[in-house]
Design an enzyme around this catalytic site. Structure first.
Site, PDB file in Angstrom:
ATOM      1  N   THR A   1       3.472   9.179 -15.277  1.00 43.08           N
ATOM      2  CA  THR A   1       2.762   9.188 -16.558  1.00 43.08           C
ATOM      3  C   THR A   1       1.262   8.896 -16.431  1.00 43.08           C
ATOM      4  OG1 THR A   1       4.642   8.845 -18.026  1.00 43.08           O
ATOM      5  CG2 THR A   1       2.566   7.866 -18.712  1.00 43.08           C
TER       6      THR A   1
ATOM      7  N   SER B   1       0.437   4.249 -10.768  1.00 43.19           N
ATOM      8  CA  SER B   1       1.491   3.791 -11.665  1.00 43.19           C
ATOM      9  C   SER B   1       1.674   2.294 -11.660  1.00 43.19           C
ATOM     10  CB  SER B   1       2.821   4.450 -11.269  1.00 43.19           C
ATOM     11  OG  SER B   1       2.697   5.847 -11.242  1.00 43.19           O
TER      12      SER B   1
ATOM     13  N   ASN C   1       7.565  -4.638  -8.458  1.00 43.91           N
ATOM     14  CA  ASN C   1       6.687  -4.263  -9.562  1.00 43.91           C
ATOM     15  C   ASN C   1       7.412  -4.362 -10.894  1.00 43.91           C
ATOM     16  OD1 ASN C   1       8.365  -2.014  -8.921  1.00 43.91           O
ATOM     17  ND2 ASN C   1       7.023  -0.705 -10.125  1.00 43.91           N
ATOM     18  N   LEU C   2       6.896  -3.710 -11.883  1.00 39.11           N
ATOM     19  CA  LEU C   2       7.469  -3.724 -13.220  1.00 39.11           C
ATOM     20  C   LEU C   2       8.884  -3.161 -13.261  1.00 39.11           C
ATOM     21  CD1 LEU C   2       6.992  -4.143 -16.265  1.00 39.11           C
ATOM     22  CD2 LEU C   2       6.088  -1.826 -16.336  1.00 39.11           C
ATOM     23  N   CYS C   3       9.182  -2.214 -12.392  1.00 37.17           N
ATOM     24  CA  CYS C   3      10.476  -1.528 -12.457  1.00 37.17           C
ATOM     25  C   CYS C   3      11.320  -1.719 -11.199  1.00 37.17           C
ATOM     26  CB  CYS C   3      10.273  -0.039 -12.712  1.00 37.17           C
ATOM     27  SG  CYS C   3       9.171   0.311 -14.090  1.00 37.17           S
ATOM     28  N   THR C   4      10.931  -2.619 -10.352  1.00 34.92           N
ATOM     29  CA  THR C   4      11.660  -3.075  -9.153  1.00 34.92           C
ATOM     30  C   THR C   4      11.819  -2.028  -8.060  1.00 34.92           C
ATOM     31  OG1 THR C   4      13.985  -2.624  -9.791  1.00 34.92           O
ATOM     32  CG2 THR C   4      12.985  -4.648 -10.656  1.00 34.92           C
ATOM     33  N   GLU C   5      10.977  -0.979  -8.040  1.00 34.10           N
ATOM     34  CA  GLU C   5      11.104   0.005  -6.967  1.00 34.10           C
ATOM     35  C   GLU C   5       9.997  -0.084  -5.923  1.00 34.10           C
ATOM     36  OE1 GLU C   5       8.452   2.419  -9.781  1.00 34.10           O
ATOM     37  OE2 GLU C   5       9.840   0.734  -9.826  1.00 34.10           O
TER      38      GLU C   5
ATOM     39  N   ALA D   1      11.878   7.719 -17.082  1.00 31.74           N
ATOM     40  CA  ALA D   1      12.446   8.037 -18.396  1.00 31.74           C
ATOM     41  C   ALA D   1      11.655   9.100 -19.135  1.00 31.74           C
ATOM     42  CB  ALA D   1      12.547   6.771 -19.241  1.00 31.74           C
TER      43      ALA D   1
ATOM     44  N   ILE E   1       9.056  11.237 -17.881  1.00 30.58           N
ATOM     45  CA  ILE E   1       8.829  12.511 -17.187  1.00 30.58           C
ATOM     46  C   ILE E   1      10.133  13.296 -17.044  1.00 30.58           C
ATOM     47  CG2 ILE E   1       6.739  11.740 -16.023  1.00 30.58           C
ATOM     48  CD1 ILE E   1       8.374  11.490 -13.436  1.00 30.58           C
TER      49      ILE E   1
END
Length: 943
Positions: free
Chosen positions: A342, A357, A570-574, A758, A760
């Site tokens: 995004t 990102s 990070n924010l999304c654990t990846e 989610a 994209i």
């Protein structure tokens, strides 16, 4: 008036029936019984007229229909005749009267066809009605252009099986009135097509094409300075001319980088493929319209292919033959084979190209450092970056503060400030700033940290908008398994634990425990490890936070352990990258659309190789082009050059291959597909190193020592003292690639990470990331509104078996998008299309473990569990650790509220809500209290 009575409802309130001609008549239960009797006799013959069995069946069906109707309609309200007949169909099917139901459906369709023919004949012989007047933006009135209206709808349905112009036009005309505005007319067309999506998924494409027609009028009028409309066919001739004008206007408005004008814009424009506008489904195009397309004073002037070309040009801006590369990049993303993240889509080609990102920081233990970190959060979030903060170094509650000779209030008050900062910086209104705070499991404030998302307690010590995650060392999990004691410390007394992993951490931790027992530590607390573990799981269940992530696998398998430590994700654990006071880790993301690489029932490895090669070049370009808001981010990104190539559409891919998610075949495909992505990503990075040079910190990395992600599992084995239960098999020629990595080097320190995707994935019209299907028919909510989503693969298979009909649609709604309770669906279809909460979560973890062996970073892994309890959660999270996962993400659980069982018509989407002047219903599932829903529109992690 007859007042029906049923065993369920007793005395039924009076209500009326709206006939098809608009007249209102009293409800008469006997007419339902007559209609049902006729349906039985049509199938079984007149000889069944006196049958007791038929009489009882008719009575039972009638009572069920009346009961259902009275539950749905308040006293003195009216029912439409179609609603009554829908309930009759449903009751017949539920009563297992399949043949009768089929006859009833066919009879209704025959009658509907006859009415349409009668209406058409009446229209043909009737005198011409006065033409409707359409109001232009300047207030002038002009006759409705029927020819164009018909042409636009005909274009919209062209080439789409199961769609037709007539129902769209018929529904549209029902909503027209004299003096309707041009925007309202466009909305009427879109909404008319959207009401048909649940019957035929291809109407999602029809809706998108009609939205695109509206967008063309908006954009072309803005660019040309005069009212301009164009059909898709007309646009095919005019896209190149429009694009050149678009670039010029965007630069004049200070929205586009002036460097874009120095491209050979004619060459670029000639490469645009207007037909790719037809690839969008409605959710994808509406999302782009609402949040991505460039606008001036809220007027969109960027058409879809201009959007993709703008992004491509922005990423090619420093290439030598930048026109050729821009066209190559454009071809990849506009085909939906790959999609940038995004921030890249938002900002590429603009004057502030912040394309990255994720940003990871570590917060120091002093007041200046803490508030600098919070300021950095604001600057990084401003241009759409997601944040992960490591707070472990900040001393705990009760720790001594030398400068004031006082005691610390701990980490929680500062987390409250960080929480409020994230809300204040809302990324230009596109989405809220979002941050995740990480804390190691030995921190003295851990127990308060676990409570941060609770709705009870002192609100000054709660962070309702911040994500939180536990950073769990292996030693803690080993103590849990041994039912041992765990000690909490304040980091000002144990500062080195923050940077230690594996055996060195365990040794030093034991040293501090001995000191605490001797009374040599000021702040510490002993707890039973299993008690703390239970509390961690309880909080995940109750609030969805903190997530559970594993420190040692993230570090011991990190290619960059020679130059630092991974202190958090990070924010999304990846993302698993090093952080320090001088380095803010940055990751640049994009995702392969796996579904686009499965064709004819086979996995297209050659196409995937081409996709990954181009995608890796695009991601590497981000690092040099990127607009950095703080110097620590620039320093880190240029030194290590990490990227995170991920995937989406995994569920679609296995649907196409007809593989159930809960199967060994799906686990094998997860392994095979991730190995192919990993092989090509690493190979592409080697190729870039040969062309552009190695990343500066390459020497000493695992890469330089010939240790690839698959090989690094042995390092985890050694640290744990046991063989980690990860599959080690492979299919490709890793030996030759390993040699190339050592001799040529890598362009990027890290190459892979699977993000949530989610938004994209919505753009591309596929399932997000590695997620199982939430439901096969449901309403999806995000910042663009509420959208009907139907599993098109399921519809295709049901159609092939003659099972897709109005009754099936009703049953899917009734059973919350699940096939499990629908008897007429074959078991093999049920297995392939089992939904997230019907799948044993251990299959998700098994598949994730197979992927993790190939990935140099991590993956955003949601865990779905229909009826969670302590034992199940304990087993699942221990399994995740045992199988070598680095991180987990949300725990998603059902609540009592599921998909709306009444019709989705008229409740679908933001546009409908606006045009109707009401708030659209959002029949979305809700997690356990306070947990994130499947599509939380305020959650940046879901976007």
């Amino acid at each position: 008036m007859n007042t029906p009575k049923t065993p369920q409802s007793g005395s039924v309130p009076t209500f009326h029936v709206i006939r098809r001609n608009g007249s209102v008549t009293p409800f008469d239960q006997s007419k339902i019984a007559i209609a049902v009797t006729k349906a039985f006799l049509a199938v079984e013959g007149q000889q069944a007229a006196g049958s007791r069995r038929v009489h009882d069946s008719v009575e039972a069906v009638t009572e069920q229909v009346v009961s259902a109707l009275t539950r749905r309609v308040d006293s003195e309200r009216a029912l439409h005749i179609e609603d009554i007949q829908d309930q009759v169909e449903l009751a017949l099917m539920r009563g297992e009267h399949q043949k009768v139901a089929r006859a009833y459906v066919l009879y209704r369709e025959e009658r509907a066809k006859a009415r349409r023919e009668e209406k058409a004949a009446a229209v043909a012989t009737a005198p011409a009605a006065p033409s409707l007047q359409v109001r232009a933006p300047d207030g002038t009135l002009a006759p409705l252009d029927e020819v164009r209206l018909n042409a636009v709808v005909a274009e919209a349905v062209a080439g789409l099986d199961g769609t037709a112009a007539e129902p769209v036009l018929a529904e549209t005309r029902r909503n027209l009135y004299n003096g309707i505005t041009q925007d309202e007319l466009a909305l009427a067309l879109i909404m008319s097509a959207r009401t048909l999506v649940e019957q035929e998924p291809n109407y999602a494409f029809v809706s998108a094409r009609l939205l695109n027609d509206r967008l063309r009028r908006e954009a072309l009028t803005f660019i040309n300075g005069r009212p301009t409309q164009a059909t898709q066919a007309e646009m095919a001739e005019g896209y190149a001319e429009y694009f050149q004008a678009y670039v010029k206007r965007g630069i004049e408005l200070d929205l586009l980088d002036t460097e874009l004008a120095r491209f050979d814009v004619k060459r670029i424009a000639a490469a645009i493929k207007p037909e790719r506008d037809l690839l969008f489904q409605f959710l994808g195009l509406q999302t782009l319209y609402d949040r991505y397309f460039l606008h001036s004073n809220n007027v969109r002037f960027e058409l879809p292919q201009a959007f993709f070309m703008r992004v491509a040009m922005g990423l090619a801006i420093r290439e030598i033959d930048r026109e050729a590369k821009a066209i190559e990049f454009y071809s990849l993303i506009s085909s939906f084979d790959f999609m940038c993240s995004t921030p890249t889509l938002f900002n590429a080609g603009t004057q502030r190209p912040q394309l990255s990102s994720c940003f990871l920081t570590t917060v120091p233990d002093d007041l200046d450092g803490i508030f600098k970190s919070i300021k950095d959060n604001a600057l990084l979030a401003k241009y759409s970056g997601g944040l992960g903060n490591d707070w472990t170094r900040v001393r705990g509650l009760g720790a001594h503060i030398k400068g004031t000779n006082g005691e610390s209030q701990g980490v929680v008050p500062f987390l409250k400030v960080a929480n409020d900062t994230a809300i204040a910086v809302n990324q230009g209104g596109k989405r809220k700033g979002a941050v995740c705070a990480y804390l190691e499991t030995w921190h003295i404030d851990l127990e308060e940290f676990l409570d941060l998302r609770k709705n009870t307690g002192d609100d000054r010590r709660r962070t309702h908008d911040m994500n939180t995650a536990n950073w769990v060392p292996d030693l803690f999990m080993q103590r849990v398994e041994a039912d041992g004691i765990w000690t909490l410390f304040s980091p000002d007394e144990t500062a080195d634990l923050h940077d230690l992993t594996g055996a060195k951490f365990a040794e030093r931790y034991a040293h501090y425990e001995e000191k605490a027992r001797r009374g040599e530590m000021k702040v510490h607390k002993e707890v039973r490890a299993t008690d703390l573990w239970r509390r961690m799981l309880t909080m995940v269940f109750e609030t969805g936070h903190p997530w559970i992530t594993f420190k040692d696998p993230c570090n011991l398998r990190s290619p960059q352990q020679h130059v630092g430590v991974v202190h958090s994700s990070n924010l999304c654990t990846e993302i698993t990258l090093n952080t320090s006071d001088t380095e803010v880790a940055v990751c640049n993301l994009g995702s392969v659309n796996l579904a686009a690489h499965v064709e004819g029932g086979t996995f297209d490895r050659e196409r995937l190789a081409r996709t990954v090669k181009t995608a890796m070049r695009m991601l590497d370009n981000v690092i040099d082009i990127n607009f950095y808001t703080i110097p620590e981010a620039r320093n880190s990104n240029l030194k290590h050059r990490p990227v995170g190539l991920g995937l989406m559409g995994f569920q679609d891919a296995i649907n196409i291959l007809r593989i159930p998610y809960a199967s060994k075949e799906a686990v094998e495909f997860a392994d095979e597909s991730m190995e192919a992505i990993a092989y090509n990503a690493i190979q592409a990075s080697v190729d870039l190193a040969a062309e552009r040079g190695r990343y500066p910190s390459f020497e000493g990395s695992l890469w330089s020592r010939g240790i690839l992600p698959l090989d690094s599992i042995k390092l985890l084995d050694e640290a744990r003292g046991v063989t980690v239960q990860m599959d080690r098999s492979s299919r490709l020629d890793w030996d030759s690639l390993r040699q190339r990595v050592v001799t040529t080097g890598m362009r990027n320190s890290n190459t892979m990470a699977i993000a949530p995707t989610a938004t994209i994935s919505n753009i591309c019209g596929v399932a997000q990331s590695i997620e199982p299907a939430y439901q096969n028919l449901y309403v999806k909510s995000n910042m663009s509104g509420d959208f009907t989503v139907v599993n098109e693969h399921l519809v295709r298979d049901l159609k092939a078996r003659g099972l897709w009909d109005a009754v099936m649609v009703s049953d899917l709604k009734y059973f919350d998008g699940s096939l499990g309770a629908i008897d007429r669906v074959p078991d093999e279809i049920k297995a392939v299309y089992a939904t997230a909460f019907e799948i044993d979560s251990s299959w998700l973890i098994e598949a994730a473990s197979r992927r993790q062996k190939w990935i140099d970073q991590a993956q955003s892994l949601n865990i779905y569990i229909a009826n969670p309890n302590g034992k199940k959660l304990d087993q699942l999270y221990r399994l995740a650790w045992t199988l070598g996962l680095k991180t987990t993400y949300y725990l998603r659980s059902r609540s009592a509220t599921h998909v709306e069982k009444s019709t989705l018509k008229g409740t679908d989407g933001k546009l409908n809500a606006v045009s109707a002047g009401t708030v659209a219903a959002a029949p979305e599932f809700i997690n356990v209290p306070n947990a994130c829903s499947i599509e939380d529109p305020t959650c940046e992690a879901c976007q």
